[in-house]
Enzyme design. Structure first.
Site, PDB file in Angstrom:
ATOM      1  N   GLU A   1     121.087  32.087  51.337  1.00  0.00           N
ATOM      2  CA  GLU A   1     120.583  32.289  52.696  1.00  0.00           C
ATOM      3  C   GLU A   1     120.626  30.987  53.482  1.00  0.00           C
ATOM      4  OE1 GLU A   1     117.184  35.735  51.808  1.00  0.00           O
ATOM      5  OE2 GLU A   1     116.586  33.718  52.388  1.00  0.00           O
ATOM      6  N   CYS A   2     121.255  30.996  54.626  1.00  0.00           N
ATOM      7  CA  CYS A   2     121.202  29.905  55.604  1.00  0.00           C
ATOM      8  C   CYS A   2     121.499  28.552  54.949  1.00  0.00           C
ATOM      9  CB  CYS A   2     119.855  29.918  56.317  1.00  0.00           C
ATOM     10  SG  CYS A   2     119.879  29.030  57.897  1.00  0.00           S
ATOM     11  N   GLY A   3     120.501  27.709  54.725  1.00  0.00           N
ATOM     12  CA  GLY A   3     120.744  26.414  54.112  1.00  0.00           C
ATOM     13  C   GLY A   3     121.391  26.523  52.750  1.00  0.00           C
TER      14      GLY A   3
ATOM     15  N   SER B   1     124.852  34.414  53.790  1.00  0.00           N
ATOM     16  CA  SER B   1     124.676  34.672  55.220  1.00  0.00           C
ATOM     17  C   SER B   1     123.643  33.717  55.782  1.00  0.00           C
ATOM     18  CB  SER B   1     124.211  36.120  55.434  1.00  0.00           C
ATOM     19  OG  SER B   1     123.989  36.397  56.811  1.00  0.00           O
TER      20      SER B   1
END
Length: 445
Positions: A330-332, A424
């Site tokens: 996720e993200c980072g 994502s």
């Protein structure tokens, strides 16, 4: 509803007319003040925020969960508030943005659970208008239970007198906090600096509590707090959860670079039967033995050099992926999987090389807001909040969408898939679909 089905406890929603008014400082000061006096305080954060809960947890001495009528759902909110009221002397809910901002808003949450609203207003550039603003917040929408207003960043005793004189109802005045740099919690590009990263975090909280203590709000004792008592209804009994992850172990990155983890997400994974094994990508040379891997969000851009230098972990990650074991990033967590990360100073770092392409930090926010992700096993709710963009030859296999909308080719966050990796910018609230969550850590079969 009978008394046996409710729990009565003083509660307060700390709100404001906008972001940046000092909600977190006041909520933390209040939590710290009462915790120091020996009361059991439970704090919550309205909305999907990861950062404010670090400070609220330090101040209250107890875990902090999110409350969001859309993302976490009304039933989850009711269950958490009822459970907190059973063990607490005071429940504090910090609002999000302005009181009426967002759908649903902090005001919607306050109305749904009869939470008294304390408005925090940055009064540094106003006098009589303070009263108009307080009056508007109280009466703009019907059905809000009003606690009063507290002025933040007050310049002097005379300034406080002018502010108080502008109120229609003198009883609405709950005091003022002085305009002092020491009463401001430190920030960076995604919001507040994580409290656990600062050696003086508790000293800052104590200073804020000391400043609040002489105000009418700070002088309230246990008896006075009963004026804000709320009857929290008991939740409906939850159905027995299936345990599709029983017997499976999930390695979870958790350190200063990967710290955006909802405590409720960990609870959800445990309820699904998973064994959780935490590790630090900044310090550990290899993954723990595991069946699946979760790389949550955080600040890889602030630690890119150290992540790049940890070649042992990089090799372990590649071995995990070659074995076809699931990865959810996720993200980072996704950012660190790319070949290259360009930080805010324009420096390029070779990262883990499990996704082709690169990510680049941007000077402005790239995306923000609630999102939902439709997977074959169910619909996950969550949100997005990031300052970076990615460039990759991978085509999205799906996209997130805003609440109530269908995914669109040019909107939402891309879901990337590469081998056993799915990644994502989307941050998922696992309990919104336990079946979809389980699929993240069992795919591919």
């Amino acid at each position: 509803m009978g008394a046996a089905l409710t729990q009565r406890c003083p509660a307060l929603l700390v709100a404001a007319p906008a972001s940046g008014q000092g909600k977190t400082t006041v909520a933390c000061a209040l939590a710290r003040l009462h915790a120091r006096q020996g009361r059991r305080v439970r704090a919550f954060k309205c909305g999907p925020d990861f950062l404010d809960p670090f400070w609220l947890a330090q101040a209250s001495g107890a875990p902090v969960h999110q409350l969001d009528l859309w993302m976490t759902g009304e039933d989850d909110c009711r269950a958490r508030l009822h459970a907190a009221a059973r063990e607490a002397d005071l429940v504090i809910v910090e609002g999000v943005m302005g009181l009426f901002d967002g759908e649903p808003s902090a005001a919607d949450l306050a109305r749904r659970f009869d939470l008294p609203v304390l408005a925090v207003v940055d009064a540094s550039a106003m006098a009589g208008t303070f009263g108009a603003l307080a009056f508007g917040l109280q009466h703009y929408q019907p059905g809000l239970r009003w606690a009063g207003v507290l002025a933040n960043r007050v310049a002097s005793t005379r300034h406080a007198q002018l502010l108080q004189a502008g109120l229609r109802a003198p009883a609405d005045w709950l005091g003022g906090l002085p305009r002092e740099a020491g009463l401001t919690l430190p920030e960076r590009h995604l919001g507040l600096t994580v409290a656990t990263e600062l050696d003086d975090a508790m000293a800052r909280l104590d200073a804020a509590a000391d400043a609040l203590a002489p105000t009418p709000l700070g002088r309230m004792d246990a008896a006075a707090l009963q004026g804000w008592a709320v009857d929290f209804a008991a939740p409906q009994p939850a159905p027995m959860a299936a345990r599709p992850l029983a017997g499976r172990s999930i390695a979870i990155a958790r350190d200063a670079a990967f710290c955006f983890v909802y405590a409720a997400n960990l609870d959800c994974l445990r309820a699904l039967g998973a064994e959780l094994r935490f590790f630090s990508p900044l310090q550990d040379a290899a993954l723990p033995a595991c069946d699946a891997l979760w790389l949550p969000g955080g600040y890889p851009e602030l630690h890119a050099a150290r992540l790049s230098a940890n070649t042992g972990l990089r090799a372990s990650l590649h071995a995990h992926a070659r074995a076809g074991k699931p990865v959810w990033a996720e993200c980072g967590g996704m950012m660190a999987l790319f070949d290259t990360l360009v930080d805010g100073q324009g420096r390029a770092h070779a990262l883990w090389g499990l996704l082709p392409g690169r990510v680049c930090m941007q000077p402005r926010l790239a995306a923000l807001g609630p999102q939902q992700l439709a997977l074959a096993a169910g619909l996950l709710r969550g949100h997005t909040f990031h300052y970076s963009t990615c460039e990759t030859p991978l085509a999205p296999v799906a996209r997130t969408a805003r609440p109530g909308l269908a995914p669109a080719p040019d909107a939402g966050e891309a879901l990337l898939q590469h081998g056993s990796i799915r990644a994502s910018y989307f941050h998922a609230w696992f309990a919104s679909s336990p079946a979809a969550t389980a699929s993240l850590f069992t795919w591919p079969n």
